[in-house]
Design a protein around this motif. Structure first.
Motif, PDB file in Angstrom:
ATOM      1  N   ILE A  83       0.846  -1.204   0.000  1.00  0.00           N
ATOM      2  CA  ILE A  83       0.000   0.000   0.000  1.00  0.00           C
ATOM      3  C   ILE A  83       0.875   1.245   0.000  1.00  0.00           C
ATOM      4  O   ILE A  83       0.629   2.200  -0.741  1.00  0.00           O
ATOM      5  CB  ILE A  83      -0.933  -0.009   1.229  1.00  0.00           C
ATOM      6  N   TYR A  84       1.912   1.230   0.821  1.00  0.00           N
ATOM      7  CA  TYR A  84       2.793   2.389   0.975  1.00  0.00           C
ATOM      8  C   TYR A  84       3.595   2.663  -0.298  1.00  0.00           C
ATOM      9  O   TYR A  84       3.579   3.781  -0.826  1.00  0.00           O
ATOM     10  CB  TYR A  84       3.727   2.150   2.164  1.00  0.00           C
ATOM     11  N   THR A  85       4.261   1.631  -0.803  1.00  0.00           N
ATOM     12  CA  THR A  85       5.130   1.841  -1.970  1.00  0.00           C
ATOM     13  C   THR A  85       4.325   2.171  -3.223  1.00  0.00           C
ATOM     14  O   THR A  85       4.782   2.934  -4.080  1.00  0.00           O
ATOM     15  CB  THR A  85       6.008   0.608  -2.241  1.00  0.00           C
ATOM     16  N   SER A  86       3.114   1.598  -3.341  1.00  0.00           N
ATOM     17  CA  SER A  86       2.301   1.856  -4.531  1.00  0.00           C
ATOM     18  C   SER A  86       1.857   3.313  -4.603  1.00  0.00           C
ATOM     19  O   SER A  86       1.480   3.791  -5.676  1.00  0.00           O
ATOM     20  CB  SER A  86       1.072   0.945  -4.545  1.00  0.00           C
ATOM     21  N   ARG A  87       1.916   4.011  -3.498  1.00  0.00           N
ATOM     22  CA  ARG A  87       1.547   5.425  -3.471  1.00  0.00           C
ATOM     23  C   ARG A  87       2.777   6.332  -3.451  1.00  0.00           C
ATOM     24  O   ARG A  87       2.974   7.157  -4.338  1.00  0.00           O
ATOM     25  CB  ARG A  87       0.660   5.716  -2.255  1.00  0.00           C
TER      26      ARG A  87
END
Length: 299
Positions: A83-87
């Motif tokens: 979730i973090y890296t995809s944003r």
């Protein structure tokens, strides 16, 4: 013809936004890792797909909707990283790409979420409110996401950050919310006192177009309806619309066991108002939850 690049454009919001952009004279380009999955889709019949930013020509507008769906899976440590890296990482790459172009986009609209504010009980929140505690995953996520996007403003690009509430439409959260009620097992979550800040999909995409068209608008905007409701009020509204009872209560511990960290988003809330958006002249088509559900739920 002006060109608009959308990252995350194959998702729920992007699919609804594309026709409005095309009607406004934009040629839409979507960055996607798997374009072959969507090329035959009706929504994307006039869209150009690219897998890499380096393949994309100069554009006039960039809309950043990238990000792993928060409700896709239980929030394990691995899923939180995804979730973090995809944003954050994808937004950093996007701004870096804009930076190296001699002819830069005029406008950049970048997603965030009202998770930025964290758990605030009954406090009334506007765009002037500070972010919540970085101990909360969603706060840290949204804060760093916005900081990554705001770098575009230093490049001379008109930049708007949209802090979106729960978007209600034919896809996304609403169908999942309706399922228990249709089975006769709907009910409030936890205490039911937590605030639920939402927005109808039509108001969501019209608000984005409002920010695009009005060249004097920039900065942070809450994309939420002007009348947030408690979880109990939401539950009652859905039950009334479906002509079902909503006598059950889902204990907090049951949600946490089933959903992990994501349960915190359902058990806590924010009473968020779209102060800046309304001050800019935007008018909501669906300002109340009853109007929204009347439009979205077929009985």
């Amino acid at each position: 013809m002006q060109k608009a690049l959308i990252t995350g454009g194959t998702g729920f919001i992007g699919r609804h936004l594309i026709p409005l952009l095309e009607a406004d004279g934009y040629k839409v380009i979507i960055k996607s890792r798997t374009p072959e999955k969507f090329k035959q889709d009706f929504y994307f019949r006039n869209v150009d797909f690219h897998q890499d930013l380096e393949q994309i020509p100069n554009v006039n507008l960039v809309i950043n909707l990238c990000g792993e769906n928060l409700a896709n899976k239980r929030w394990s440590l691995k899923q939180k990283r995804k979730i973090y890296t995809s944003r954050i990482e994808e937004t950093i790459k996007l701004v870096d790409w804009m930076a190296i172009h001699e002819s830069k986009p005029a406008t950049f609209i970048s997603s965030s979420a009202i998770g930025y504010y964290g758990d605030r009980k009954d406090e009334v929140i506007t765009e002037k409110s500070e972010h919540g505690s970085n101990k909360e995953f969603q706060v840290k996520l949204c804060n760093n996401w916005e900081l990554s996007a705001k770098r575009a403003a230093s490049l001379g690009i008109r930049t708007s950050i949209i802090r979106t509430g729960v978007v209600l439409g034919e896809a996304g959260a609403l169908p999942k919310m309706l399922s228990p009620f249709k089975l006769g097992i709907g009910g409030q979550l936890g205490t039911g006192k937590q605030w639920f800040s939402w927005i109808h999909i039509d108001d969501q995409i019209n608000a984005i177009m409002h920010l695009i068209k009005n060249k004097n608008l920039f900065g942070v905007y809450n994309l939420t309806a002007p009348n947030p409701v408690t979880n109990l009020r939401l539950t009652q509204s859905i039950a009334n619309k479906l002509n079902k009872k909503a006598s059950l209560k889902v204990p907090a511990i049951a949600l946490k066991l089933r959903l992990g960290g994501f349960a915190e988003l359902l058990l806590t809330g924010q009473k968020v108002l779209p102060e800046a958006l309304e001050a800019s002249g935007f008018q909501f088509k669906y300002p109340t939850i009853d109007l929204a559900l009347e439009d979205l739920i077929e009985t």
